[in-house]
Write a protein that holds these residues in place. Structure first.
Motif, short mmCIF file in Angstrom:
data_model
loop_
_atom_site.label_atom_id
_atom_site.label_comp_id
_atom_site.label_asym_id
_atom_site.label_seq_id
_atom_site.Cartn_x
_atom_site.Cartn_y
_atom_site.Cartn_z
N ALA A 240 0.83 -1.21 0.00
CA ALA A 240 0.00 0.00 0.00
C ALA A 240 0.86 1.26 0.00
N GLY A 241 0.42 2.24 -0.77
CA GLY A 241 1.03 3.56 -0.73
C GLY A 241 0.27 4.46 0.23
N PRO A 242 0.54 5.76 0.21
CA PRO A 242 -0.17 6.69 1.10
C PRO A 242 -1.67 6.71 0.81
N SER A 243 -2.44 7.07 1.82
CA SER A 243 -3.90 7.12 1.67
C SER A 243 -4.31 8.22 0.71
N GLU A 244 -5.45 8.03 0.03
CA GLU A 244 -5.92 8.97 -0.98
C GLU A 244 -7.43 9.17 -0.88
N LEU A 262 -11.61 16.11 2.88
CA LEU A 262 -10.23 16.13 2.38
C LEU A 262 -9.24 15.98 3.54
N PHE A 263 -9.51 16.65 4.63
CA PHE A 263 -8.65 16.53 5.82
C PHE A 263 -8.60 15.10 6.35
N SER A 264 -9.72 14.38 6.22
CA SER A 264 -9.82 13.05 6.83
C SER A 264 -8.76 12.10 6.29
N GLN A 265 -8.30 12.33 5.07
CA GLN A 265 -7.21 11.51 4.55
C GLN A 265 -5.87 12.22 4.71
N ALA A 266 -5.86 13.53 4.56
CA ALA A 266 -4.61 14.28 4.69
C ALA A 266 -3.98 14.11 6.08
N GLU A 267 -4.82 13.90 7.11
CA GLU A 267 -4.27 13.79 8.46
C GLU A 267 -3.55 12.47 8.70
N PRO A 332 -8.77 6.40 -7.79
CA PRO A 332 -8.44 6.66 -6.39
C PRO A 332 -8.77 5.50 -5.45
N GLU A 333 -8.13 5.54 -4.32
CA GLU A 333 -8.44 4.59 -3.24
C GLU A 333 -9.86 4.83 -2.74
N HIS A 334 -10.15 6.08 -2.38
CA HIS A 334 -11.49 6.47 -1.92
C HIS A 334 -12.05 7.50 -2.90
N LEU A 335 -13.27 7.27 -3.39
CA LEU A 335 -13.94 8.22 -4.28
C LEU A 335 -15.27 8.62 -3.68
N GLU A 336 -15.43 9.90 -3.40
CA GLU A 336 -16.72 10.43 -2.95
C GLU A 336 -17.44 11.05 -4.13
N LEU A 337 -18.65 10.58 -4.40
CA LEU A 337 -19.52 11.21 -5.40
C LEU A 337 -20.52 12.08 -4.64
N SER A 338 -20.09 13.29 -4.33
CA SER A 338 -20.90 14.21 -3.53
C SER A 338 -21.75 15.03 -4.50
N VAL A 339 -22.76 14.36 -5.06
CA VAL A 339 -23.58 14.95 -6.11
C VAL A 339 -25.05 14.64 -5.85
N ALA A 340 -25.91 15.29 -6.63
CA ALA A 340 -27.35 15.15 -6.40
C ALA A 340 -27.86 13.74 -6.68
N ASN A 373 -14.84 -3.24 3.35
CA ASN A 373 -13.48 -3.22 3.89
C ASN A 373 -12.78 -1.90 3.61
N HIS A 374 -11.96 -1.46 4.55
CA HIS A 374 -11.22 -0.22 4.33
C HIS A 374 -9.79 -0.47 3.85
N VAL A 375 -9.42 -1.73 3.64
CA VAL A 375 -8.13 -2.05 3.04
C VAL A 375 -8.32 -2.01 1.54
N LEU A 376 -7.79 -0.96 0.89
CA LEU A 376 -8.12 -0.64 -0.50
C LEU A 376 -6.87 -0.41 -1.34
N PRO A 377 -6.98 -0.62 -2.65
CA PRO A 377 -5.83 -0.37 -3.52
C PRO A 377 -5.52 1.11 -3.62
N THR A 378 -4.23 1.44 -3.60
CA THR A 378 -3.77 2.84 -3.66
C THR A 378 -2.91 3.05 -4.91
N SER A 379 -2.49 4.30 -5.09
CA SER A 379 -1.53 4.67 -6.15
C SER A 379 -1.98 4.22 -7.54
N GLY A 380 -3.26 4.32 -7.82
CA GLY A 380 -3.78 3.98 -9.14
C GLY A 380 -3.98 2.50 -9.37
N THR A 381 -3.68 1.66 -8.38
CA THR A 381 -3.81 0.21 -8.58
C THR A 381 -5.27 -0.26 -8.56
#
Length: 441
Positions: A240-244, A262-267, A332-340, A373-381
């Motif tokens: 795994a790479g850094p969280s995204e 955005l902070f929730s992953q940056a932290e 991305p590892e995590h994708l939020e679709l914050s849309v209508a 599960n929160h164990v997810l592929p990172t870095s474009g994988t």
């Protein structure tokens, strides 16, 4: 403490957008030659000296005054004790999260199957759980009981007989929440060792640590490097790479909510990546203002600041269609679709570890208790990988049971192909099973 952000602003209409995006997404492991060699030396020592090497490395790296391997073993009763040492609120939260994770993963369980052809030949697949799985858990204050649930529960749902957990206890510091989570998740054995030495012990076994079939769980660069080196001896989940986090927003969500997402992953880490994509330029300005307003209120403000300034971005796109194209490009590892209407866009999402749909579904819910599960592929994988799941702890064996007639018919085909490859023994092996009357035809 003074913190400020200078988050990058990109526009998909710019001619050099693709180059800038590639640069933003690039991330290289810091596993240099020195780290590699040190890890190889540790693995070699554990293979040669077993428990003695584990004790020595734990004394040296974790500052634990261990006299023997017995000082590094926690029994089931110690895990049960941890349940009594956490608060009732914490225990309830752990149990509720565990139940949701278990229910979700029960749906992933695969069963064996067979079918019978007209001539009586039976074909199928036998699904078998791994015998033993190893779970690496970071130790000390920076430890994650949620990761224990996410790694151990799918293994148990899959039917893994024994889950062995390794967790360092730097300077003897034991995290009761982690041990309580291990108790709730059904972990069978716990060793208070960490680092590359723990990975080596799980991969090759020692006098006390049993050899496992697969190692899962996050760790530092030494742990990740060790997992690379033992892969093949055992299975691993991923490197795994850094969280995204990537948020796609139509501009109608509260900008404070988006900033905090955005902070929730940056932290997590200075190398973590937080990106917002929107067709609304004014909304990007409002989120930037929210970032500046909220950052000083954060406990981990310095880490967030470095993450946002170093690898974060606000990306303006032409429309929502282009926003989805950018999302698929990033994978991305995590994708939020914050849309209508997130359901309308879901069919177009091709690459993402986990998809959080709607304005109310924060990524943080997935980290702890939603169920997936929160164990997810990172870095474009996420282009070719999936979240950790029950299927990672199951093996599939092909079943072929030929009837006499079926073996005879297949023998003709196999014979032709085998002789075409100049593999005469293959051909004759198949030809022996061809029925006599067919041979004469």
């Amino acid at each position: 403490m003074t913190v400020s952000t200078a988050i990058a602003r990109l526009n998909a209409a710019d001619p050099d957008f693709a180059r800038h995006l590639d640069h933003l997404l690039s991330w290289e492991s810091v596993s240099d030659d020195a780290v590699n060699q040190r890890v190889l030396d540790i693995i070699k020592a554990v293979r040669e000296r077993g428990d003695a090497a584990l004790v020595e490395f734990t004394q040296r790296f974790d500052g634990v005054d261990a006299k023997s391997i017995d000082d590094l073993i926690l029994g089931r009763e110690r895990l049960e004790l941890a349940l009594t040492r956490i608060t009732d609120t914490q225990r309830t939260a752990l149990e509720k999260a565990a139940e949701r994770v278990r229910i979700y993963h029960e749906r992933q369980k695969q069963d064996s199957w067979q079918y019978t052809e007209a001539d009586g030949t039976v074909l199928g697949q036998k699904v078998t759980p791994l015998d033993r799985a190893g779970l690496y858990v970071p130790g000390g204050k920076a430890s994650y009981p949620s990761s224990v649930l996410m790694n151990a529960i799918p293994a148990k749902v899959a039917g893994v007989t024994e889950v062995v957990m390794v967790v360092p206890t730097p300077r003897g510091e034991v995290n009761e929440l982690v041990l309580a989570a291990a108790c709730i998740a059904g972990v069978d054995r716990v060793f208070t060792v960490g680092g590359a030495q723990a990975v080596a012990a799980l991969a090759y076994g020692t006098e006390s640590v049993p050899q496992v079939d697969k190692i899962v769980g996050p760790g530092n660069i030494y742990v990740a490097t060790a997992k690379r080196h033992v892969f093949g001896q055992v299975g691993i989940d991923m490197i795994a790479g850094p969280s995204e986090i990537l948020v796609v927003c139509d501009g109608q969500t509260d900008p404070d909510w988006i900033a905090m997402d955005l902070f929730s992953q940056a932290e997590h880490d200075e190398d973590a990546q937080a990106i917002l994509v929107s067709p609304d330029a004014e909304f990007l300005d409002r989120v930037a203002a929210s970032i500046d307003k909220l950052l000083p209120t954060m406990e981990r403000a310095e880490i967030i600041e470095k993450s946002v300034n170093g690898r974060g971005a606000l990306i303006q796109v032409r429309d929502m269609q282009q926003a989805i194209e950018v999302a698929n490009r990033i994978a991305p590892e995590h994708l939020e679709l914050s849309v209508a209407d997130p359901q309308a866009w879901l069919p177009q999402i091709r690459h993402a570890g986990a998809i959080f749909m709607g304005r109310h579904t924060s990524e943080a819910l997935g980290d702890y208790c939603a169920g997936p599960n929160h164990v997810l592929p990172t870095s474009g994988t996420a282009r070719f990988s999936s979240p950790l799941g029950v299927y990672d702890f199951q093996k599939r064996s092909s079943i072929i049971f030929c009837s006499e007639q079926g073996a005879s018919e297949l023998g003709h085909t196999a014979s032709v192909l085998a002789r075409g490859e100049s593999l005469t023994a293959h051909a004759r092996s198949a030809e022996y099973r061809i029925l006599t009357q067919e041979k004469g035809n």
